[in-house]
Design a protein around this motif. Structure first.
Motif, mmCIF file in Angstrom:
data_model
loop_
_atom_site.group_PDB
_atom_site.id
_atom_site.type_symbol
_atom_site.label_atom_id
_atom_site.label_comp_id
_atom_site.label_asym_id
_atom_site.label_seq_id
_atom_site.Cartn_x
_atom_site.Cartn_y
_atom_site.Cartn_z
ATOM 1 N N GLY A 269 38.804 21.701 1.370
ATOM 2 C CA GLY A 269 38.250 21.733 0.023
ATOM 3 C C GLY A 269 36.927 21.044 -0.178
ATOM 4 O O GLY A 269 36.455 20.921 -1.312
ATOM 5 N N GLY A 270 36.289 20.606 0.885
ATOM 6 C CA GLY A 270 34.997 19.927 0.757
ATOM 7 C C GLY A 270 33.928 20.799 0.115
ATOM 8 O O GLY A 270 33.171 20.351 -0.748
ATOM 9 N N LYS A 271 33.875 22.047 0.528
ATOM 10 C CA LYS A 271 32.882 22.963 -0.041
ATOM 11 C C LYS A 271 33.318 23.435 -1.428
ATOM 12 O O LYS A 271 32.480 23.699 -2.292
ATOM 13 C CB LYS A 271 32.664 24.144 0.900
ATOM 14 C CG LYS A 271 32.137 23.721 2.271
ATOM 15 C CD LYS A 271 32.016 24.907 3.198
ATOM 16 C CE LYS A 271 31.787 24.453 4.623
ATOM 17 N NZ LYS A 271 32.972 23.808 5.209
ATOM 18 N N ALA A 272 34.637 23.547 -1.644
ATOM 19 C CA ALA A 272 35.149 23.974 -2.954
ATOM 20 C C ALA A 272 34.742 22.995 -4.046
ATOM 21 O O ALA A 272 34.265 23.399 -5.118
ATOM 22 C CB ALA A 272 36.670 24.112 -2.904
ATOM 23 N N VAL A 273 34.905 21.698 -3.793
ATOM 24 C CA VAL A 273 34.552 20.715 -4.827
ATOM 25 C C VAL A 273 33.038 20.650 -5.018
ATOM 26 O O VAL A 273 32.561 20.391 -6.128
ATOM 27 C CB VAL A 273 35.134 19.314 -4.509
ATOM 28 C CG1 VAL A 273 36.657 19.327 -4.618
ATOM 29 C CG2 VAL A 273 34.704 18.811 -3.134
ATOM 30 N N HIS A 274 32.291 20.897 -3.949
ATOM 31 C CA HIS A 274 30.834 20.927 -4.069
ATOM 32 C C HIS A 274 30.425 22.099 -4.970
ATOM 33 O O HIS A 274 29.607 21.939 -5.898
ATOM 34 C CB HIS A 274 30.198 21.054 -2.684
ATOM 35 C CG HIS A 274 28.743 20.729 -2.656
ATOM 36 N ND1 HIS A 274 27.984 20.724 -1.502
ATOM 37 C CD2 HIS A 274 27.870 20.396 -3.640
ATOM 38 C CE1 HIS A 274 26.740 20.408 -1.777
ATOM 39 N NE2 HIS A 274 26.636 20.214 -3.075
ATOM 40 N N MET A 275 31.011 23.273 -4.729
ATOM 41 C CA MET A 275 30.701 24.439 -5.561
ATOM 42 C C MET A 275 31.150 24.224 -7.007
ATOM 43 O O MET A 275 30.436 24.563 -7.953
ATOM 44 C CB MET A 275 31.367 25.688 -4.972
ATOM 45 C CG MET A 275 30.739 26.154 -3.671
ATOM 46 S SD MET A 275 31.393 27.752 -3.095
ATOM 47 C CE MET A 275 33.051 27.281 -2.581
ATOM 48 N N ALA A 276 32.335 23.651 -7.186
ATOM 49 C CA ALA A 276 32.881 23.438 -8.533
ATOM 50 C C ALA A 276 32.040 22.461 -9.345
ATOM 51 O O ALA A 276 32.062 22.495 -10.581
ATOM 52 C CB ALA A 276 34.321 22.942 -8.440
ATOM 53 N N SER A 277 31.290 21.607 -8.657
ATOM 54 C CA SER A 277 30.473 20.618 -9.374
ATOM 55 C C SER A 277 29.353 21.275 -10.182
ATOM 56 O O SER A 277 28.788 20.659 -11.087
ATOM 57 C CB SER A 277 29.880 19.602 -8.389
ATOM 58 O OG SER A 277 28.906 20.202 -7.543
ATOM 59 N N TYR A 278 29.034 22.542 -9.867
ATOM 60 C CA TYR A 278 27.994 23.257 -10.609
ATOM 61 C C TYR A 278 28.554 23.963 -11.859
ATOM 62 O O TYR A 278 27.793 24.468 -12.673
ATOM 63 C CB TYR A 278 27.340 24.329 -9.722
ATOM 64 C CG TYR A 278 26.600 23.788 -8.520
ATOM 65 C CD1 TYR A 278 25.333 23.229 -8.641
ATOM 66 C CD2 TYR A 278 27.162 23.845 -7.249
ATOM 67 C CE1 TYR A 278 24.648 22.751 -7.536
ATOM 68 C CE2 TYR A 278 26.486 23.367 -6.133
ATOM 69 C CZ TYR A 278 25.223 22.820 -6.288
ATOM 70 O OH TYR A 278 24.556 22.342 -5.176
ATOM 71 N N LEU A 279 29.880 24.022 -11.970
ATOM 72 C CA LEU A 279 30.512 24.796 -13.034
ATOM 73 C C LEU A 279 30.733 23.990 -14.313
ATOM 74 O O LEU A 279 30.954 22.778 -14.260
ATOM 75 C CB LEU A 279 31.870 25.335 -12.557
ATOM 76 C CG LEU A 279 31.848 26.306 -11.366
ATOM 77 C CD1 LEU A 279 33.264 26.594 -10.910
ATOM 78 C CD2 LEU A 279 31.117 27.588 -11.728
ATOM 79 N N LYS A 280 30.709 24.684 -15.437
ATOM 80 C CA LYS A 280 31.112 24.100 -16.738
ATOM 81 C C LYS A 280 32.247 24.944 -17.303
ATOM 82 O O LYS A 280 33.402 24.562 -17.268
ATOM 83 C CB LYS A 280 29.924 24.017 -17.693
ATOM 84 C CG LYS A 280 28.941 22.918 -17.298
ATOM 85 C CD LYS A 280 27.895 22.679 -18.381
ATOM 86 C CE LYS A 280 26.968 21.531 -17.966
ATOM 87 N NZ LYS A 280 25.899 21.298 -18.974
ATOM 88 N N SER A 281 31.917 26.125 -17.816
ATOM 89 C CA SER A 281 32.964 27.013 -18.327
ATOM 90 C C SER A 281 33.515 27.927 -17.241
ATOM 91 O O SER A 281 34.531 28.598 -17.431
ATOM 92 C CB SER A 281 32.415 27.862 -19.479
ATOM 93 O OG SER A 281 31.306 28.630 -19.035
ATOM 94 N N GLY A 282 32.855 27.958 -16.090
ATOM 95 C CA GLY A 282 33.295 28.831 -15.004
ATOM 96 C C GLY A 282 34.524 28.317 -14.283
ATOM 97 O O GLY A 282 35.034 27.229 -14.575
ATOM 98 N N GLN A 283 34.999 29.096 -13.320
ATOM 99 C CA GLN A 283 36.217 28.760 -12.586
ATOM 100 C C GLN A 283 36.055 29.097 -11.116
ATOM 101 O O GLN A 283 35.386 30.082 -10.754
ATOM 102 C CB GLN A 283 37.401 29.548 -13.160
ATOM 103 C CG GLN A 283 38.773 29.103 -12.674
ATOM 104 C CD GLN A 283 39.226 27.786 -13.270
ATOM 105 O OE1 GLN A 283 38.669 27.348 -14.264
ATOM 106 N NE2 GLN A 283 40.213 27.143 -12.679
#
Length: 448
Positions: A269-283
């Motif tokens: 999940g290292g890359k998943a949390v990095h990608m999720a850090s750019y999201l606000k309303s997204g999923q």
């Protein structure tokens, strides 16, 4: 010697013996039961109460012996006629001891031999005599000369502790000079690498950790060594453990705050949390085949306060198109299952567990995953394909085959300020360049 000093010296010797016997136990788990080195080591360190000094020595002995395994076996072959006739644990103890004699300058040779003999005596009476004889013979005689090995690939194999097939493959693909530079770099201990979760706090984290800025990642920090997982910064979710090369993946997707993102092969999940850090309303939807790996993703997300942005799902990435409708995702990451050759420095057991034929079967899986996920990307959406390996079969050739079979996609060329890692619009990082993991990153876009 005064009694106080004598007692202190005895205690130091006994603690070092604990580290050596612990290292022997971990090596047996790896060699006999096929345990992953990092998991076996972490399990032992968690289960046993050791001082920080002993933990450091035990870790050095395990990874050092693993890294130099082929070299150590070659030396031992000059002193043991038939390794099948001695117990495996005795052989591992000899390898462990030889590693210390050859590569750890600060430990006296007599202490290494004495500890090995004591450990052997405790395990099986009579074994101590064999261990003592082999080690003392090795110390007395002139050491065998690796440079005298006539066959070139065999000589490199022994000198750099790499299987002959891997030596040949690396020379064939990268040329002899660059391959040798890689061989040498894989013997250098891995750096401790972290990512500052909030880029605005990078300088503060740098000061608090005493780390240096990464040459590759704008949010990465590195130290020669260090255990960041025990720090308050880690517990508070201000940093996360991630190799510099891996940190380059998420930014390539140019994720917008309302995007729907798929991480097709997500754990840990290292890359998943990095990608999720750019999201606000997204999923972000993170997939993996195993429940315990999905838990790792969730734990990672919770620590970094991103759990509301990440949904985990147990699913084979080759079946994505069966579970998600066309035009579902704006961005997709396929960090594909691969040989992991780029991770050898951190996980040296990888080089002993792979075969040349593995690359063909892995390529088939990689293409099947891409073929499945591409059916769910929106028009104009992008897919980043990455691996932690360095060979074309799993990288450039996979990309070419995908594009040949999917004319509705085109390659998106990637860029980086370090021009030496940009090859034909892909990021290709080999381990000798910046002493990172070997890594490959490419990207395609759906155009119709």
């Amino acid at each position: 010697m005064a009694w106080g000093k004598s007692l202190k010296w005895v205690i130091i010797l006994e603690t070092k013996q604990l580290a050596r016997s612990g290292a022997l136990a971990v090596l047996a788990e790896i060699f006999d039961k096929g345990a992953y080195s990092n998991i076996a080591l972490n399990h032992y360190l968690t289960k046993h109460r050791l001082s920080q000094q002993d933990k450091a020595l035990l870790t050095e002995l395990v990874y050092g012996t693993l890294t130099r395994k082929i070299t150590l076996e070659w030396y031992l072959a000059h002193y043991i006629e038939d390794r099948e006739k001695i117990d495996t644990w005795i052989y591992y103890l000899l390898m462990l001891s030889l590693y210390q004699i050859l590569y750890l300058d600060k430990i006296p040779e007599h202490a290494i031999v004495n500890d090995a003999v004591t450990i052997a005596k405790k395990r099986h009476r009579g074994a101590d005599k064999l261990v003592n004889a082999v080690l003392r013979q090795f110390l007395r005689q002139e050491k065998p000369d690796i440079t005298a090995i006539k066959r070139k690939n065999k000589r490199y194999s022994v000198a750099y502790s790499l299987p002959v097939w891997l030596v040949k493959k690396m020379i064939d693909e990268f040329g002899e000079d660059r391959a040798i530079a890689m061989f040498k770099s894989l013997l250098v201990r891995s750096k401790a690498s972290i990512r500052a979760v909030n880029p605005a706090e990078l300088e503060t984290v740098k000061q608090l950790t005493g780390a240096d800025k990464s040459l590759l990642s704008p949010v990465g920090l590195v130290k020669a060594s260090g255990n960041f997982t025990g720090s308050d910064l880690f517990k508070e979710g201000k940093i996360t453990i991630q190799d510099e090369s891996s940190q380059l993946v998420a930014p390539t997707l140019s994720i917008q705050e309302n995007d729907c993102v798929l991480d097709a092969c997500s754990a840990p999940g290292g890359k998943a949390v990095h990608m999720a850090s750019y999201l606000k309303s997204g999923q972000l939807i993170a997939l993996d085949l195993y429940d315990h790996k999905l838990k790792l993703i969730r734990d990672n997300a919770e620590r970094l306060k991103l759990a509301d942005k990440i949904q985990t799902q147990k699913l084979d990435a080759r079946k994505v198109h069966e579970h998600f409708a066309p035009d579902t995702f704006d961005k997709i990451l396929v960090d594909a299952p691969c040989s992991g050759i780029g991770l050898i420095r951190r996980k040296p057991d990888i080089k002993y567990n792979k075969e040349n034929k593995d690359f063909v079967s892995l390529q088939k899986i990689q293409l099947e995953i891409l073929d499945s996920v591409c059916q769910t990307i929106k028009k104009g959406g992008i897919i980043t394909y990455s691996t932690c390996t360095i060979f074309k079969e799993e990288n450039q050739i996979v990309l070419k085959q995908f594009l040949d079979n999917h004319p509705n996609f085109e390659q998106v060329k990637l860029y980086h300020e370090k021009k030496d890692i940009v090859v034909d619009g892909c990021l290709v990082i080999t381990p000798e360049q910046y002493l990172t993991d070997g890594f490959f990153i490419s990207q395609v876009k759906r155009i119709s």
